[in-house]
Design a protein around this motif. Structure first.
Motif, mmCIF file in Angstrom:
data_model
loop_
_atom_site.group_PDB
_atom_site.id
_atom_site.type_symbol
_atom_site.label_atom_id
_atom_site.label_comp_id
_atom_site.label_asym_id
_atom_site.label_seq_id
_atom_site.Cartn_x
_atom_site.Cartn_y
_atom_site.Cartn_z
ATOM 1 N N LEU A 36 0.828 -1.200 0.000
ATOM 2 C CA LEU A 36 0.000 0.000 0.000
ATOM 3 C C LEU A 36 0.867 1.257 0.000
ATOM 4 N N LEU A 37 1.951 1.254 0.744
ATOM 5 C CA LEU A 37 2.823 2.410 0.779
ATOM 6 C C LEU A 37 3.500 2.639 -0.571
ATOM 7 N N ARG A 38 3.891 1.557 -1.230
ATOM 8 C CA ARG A 38 4.542 1.704 -2.532
ATOM 9 C C ARG A 38 3.579 2.277 -3.573
ATOM 10 N N GLN A 39 2.275 1.941 -3.425
ATOM 11 C CA GLN A 39 1.288 2.417 -4.401
ATOM 12 C C GLN A 39 0.861 3.848 -4.130
ATOM 13 N N LYS A 40 0.737 4.228 -2.883
ATOM 14 C CA LYS A 40 0.171 5.524 -2.533
ATOM 15 C C LYS A 40 1.208 6.639 -2.384
ATOM 16 N N ILE A 41 2.473 6.290 -2.061
ATOM 17 C CA ILE A 41 3.479 7.324 -1.809
ATOM 18 C C ILE A 41 4.494 7.290 -2.949
ATOM 19 N N SER A 42 4.597 8.408 -3.658
ATOM 20 C CA SER A 42 5.505 8.460 -4.799
ATOM 21 C C SER A 42 6.923 8.873 -4.401
ATOM 22 N N SER A 43 7.039 9.652 -3.338
ATOM 23 C CA SER A 43 8.367 10.119 -2.911
ATOM 24 C C SER A 43 9.170 8.948 -2.333
ATOM 25 N N ILE A 44 10.348 8.729 -2.910
ATOM 26 C CA ILE A 44 11.182 7.602 -2.457
ATOM 27 C C ILE A 44 11.613 7.782 -1.004
ATOM 28 N N ARG A 48 10.472 5.350 2.042
ATOM 29 C CA ARG A 48 11.452 4.612 2.832
ATOM 30 C C ARG A 48 11.248 4.870 4.330
ATOM 31 N N ARG A 49 10.947 6.139 4.670
ATOM 32 C CA ARG A 49 10.747 6.478 6.076
ATOM 33 C C ARG A 49 9.541 5.734 6.647
#
Length: 282
Positions: A36-44, A48-49
């Protein structure tokens, strides 16, 4: 060997199954959150945080869940460990006190090998000391005698925790030695006082200057007042019937008994000779 109070149900199937279910559930939930985090958050950097924080949160949940599942068994194990620790302390109480006494006397620098010490009724020259015991060569009999009895005493260091130690060799090379000579009140004690002082002066004269210099060095190094080292004879009246002549002399640590005996022999032999002359004249 495990204590009898330890419950081996910690290895039961139900607890292992619950732990396994918790682990699988958290791993699945972790995978879903990561996706879910990989899909919703674009900032690398932000992704990572959040991934790191979510991983830490899942580890914390796993630990809390395991504590909740195994809580009763962990409590039983903790009580067993405490009981073993208490039993160990009780069983080794004297040994622990000996070690503490060794640390105390070493830290306080109460004495060293070769010193003459007294603790309770034990008095003698220290010939050995270790973590558990101190060995002395007995000096006596009594507290006023300075000759070895030939007996060896092993003192447990636990005594040094609660009992005061008297070090008779504080100044090492030279000491101020004191002994008492009792006289009846009606005796010629003024003459005895004069004879004791003359004998003390004669026996200590060869090294009196050396003692004076030594005491000055000790006083400077330890910040003490310089004591008077000249021989002296003072008077005490313990009761109405007796006079005590207290003799104080400087002497080498290992020669206190010899000097004391020499002074007493001079005075007592002189008194006996005077009595013999008086008897003969009469």
């Amino acid at each position: 060997m495990w204590p009898s109070s330890f419950d081996f149900s910690v290895f039961s199937t139900s607890l292992l199954t619950s732990s396994l279910i918790l682990l699988i559930a958290l791993l699945v939930l972790r995978a879903l959150v990561a996706r879910l985090l990989r899909q919703k958050i674009s900032s690398i950097e932000l992704r990572r945080r959040w991934l790191v924080q979510s991983n830490n949160a899942f580890v914390l949940l796993l630990l809390l869940g395991l504590v909740f599942i195994w809580g009763e068994e962990l409590r039983t194990l903790a009580l067993s460990v405490v009981a073993i620790a208490v039993a160990f302390v009780v069983a080794t109480k004297e040994l622990i006190l000996c070690v503490m006494g060794s640390i105390l006397k070493t830290g306080a620098r109460s004495f060293k090998v070769g010193d003459r010490i007294q603790i309770k009724d034990f008095r003698g020259d220290v010939i050995d000391q270790n973590l558990l015991a101190t060995t002395i060569l007995e000096v006596g009999p009594g507290k006023l005698t300075h000759q070895r009895t030939g007996r060896m005493t092993v003192i447990p260091n636990s005594l040094f925790v609660a009992e005061p130690v008297i070090n008779e060799s504080f100044t090492s090379d030279y000491i101020l030695h004191v002994f008492t000579v009792p006289y009846p009140r009606e005796a010629d004690w003024p003459q005895a006082q004069k004879a004791l002082l003359q004998s003390a002066m004669r026996h200590t004269a060869p090294y009196l200057d050396e003692v004076r210099n030594y005491m000055q060095r000790i006083s400077l190094s330890r910040g003490l007042d310089v004591p008077s080292v000249e021989p002296r004879v003072t008077i005490q009246v313990p009761d109405a019937e007796q006079i005590h002549l207290v003799v104080r002399i400087p002497t080498k640590t290992q020669q206190r008994n010899q000097i004391e005996q020499a002074i007493l022999s001079d005075v007592l032999i002189g008194e006996q000779a005077l009595q013999d002359d008086t008897t003969a004249n009469n």
